[in-house]
Design an enzyme around this catalytic site. Sequence first.
Site, PDB file in Angstrom:
ATOM      1  N   CYS A  50     -13.188  -0.287  -9.832  1.00 16.37           N
ATOM      2  CA  CYS A  50     -11.854  -0.771  -9.497  1.00 16.37           C
ATOM      3  C   CYS A  50     -11.988  -2.074  -8.712  1.00 16.37           C
ATOM      4  O   CYS A  50     -12.879  -2.209  -7.867  1.00 16.37           O
ATOM      5  CB  CYS A  50     -11.103   0.258  -8.648  1.00 16.37           C
ATOM      6  SG  CYS A  50     -10.850   1.829  -9.493  1.00 16.37           S
ATOM      7  N   ALA A  51     -11.106  -3.020  -8.966  1.00 16.27           N
ATOM      8  CA  ALA A  51     -11.146  -4.292  -8.247  1.00 16.27           C
ATOM      9  C   ALA A  51     -10.763  -4.094  -6.786  1.00 16.27           C
ATOM     10  O   ALA A  51     -11.277  -4.780  -5.909  1.00 16.27           O
ATOM     11  CB  ALA A  51     -10.208  -5.294  -8.909  1.00 16.27           C
TER      12      ALA A  51
END
Length: 135
Positions: A50-51
């Site tokens: 996930c960013a």
Amino acid sequence: MATEAFEEIVEDFEFLDDWEDRYRYVIEQGKAMAPLPDALKVPATKVDGCASQVWLHPIVEDGVFRFDGDSDAMIVKGLIAVLRRLYNGLTLDAVLAVDARAEMTRLGLNDHLSAQRSNGLRAMIERVQAVAAAG
């Protein structure tokens, strides 16, 4: 094979005309969730891929799955809330039977999330499925 709670989101989305309203709705879902206690924001609950920072804390009691989660990004926290509505309260077998990609497609999310957000959503779904598979 979605839960009633998820079907409510699908119905709500049908009444929202544009994507700004739908994004606001998803963000509001996230804001309505209780924050995950800091003690549960540990490497074991962190979701890679996930960013933004994402933590999912799964709980399996009597064969019933549920999870809590949190993120430092409002839209991602909203996506966690949507996934909770999709999965919480299902048996482990039912969690594994859910076609999350198809369910999210019903909301049109796949077409309106950035590539990074889509990858993060996929990583969260994979984590849920892995926990359910491990029983």
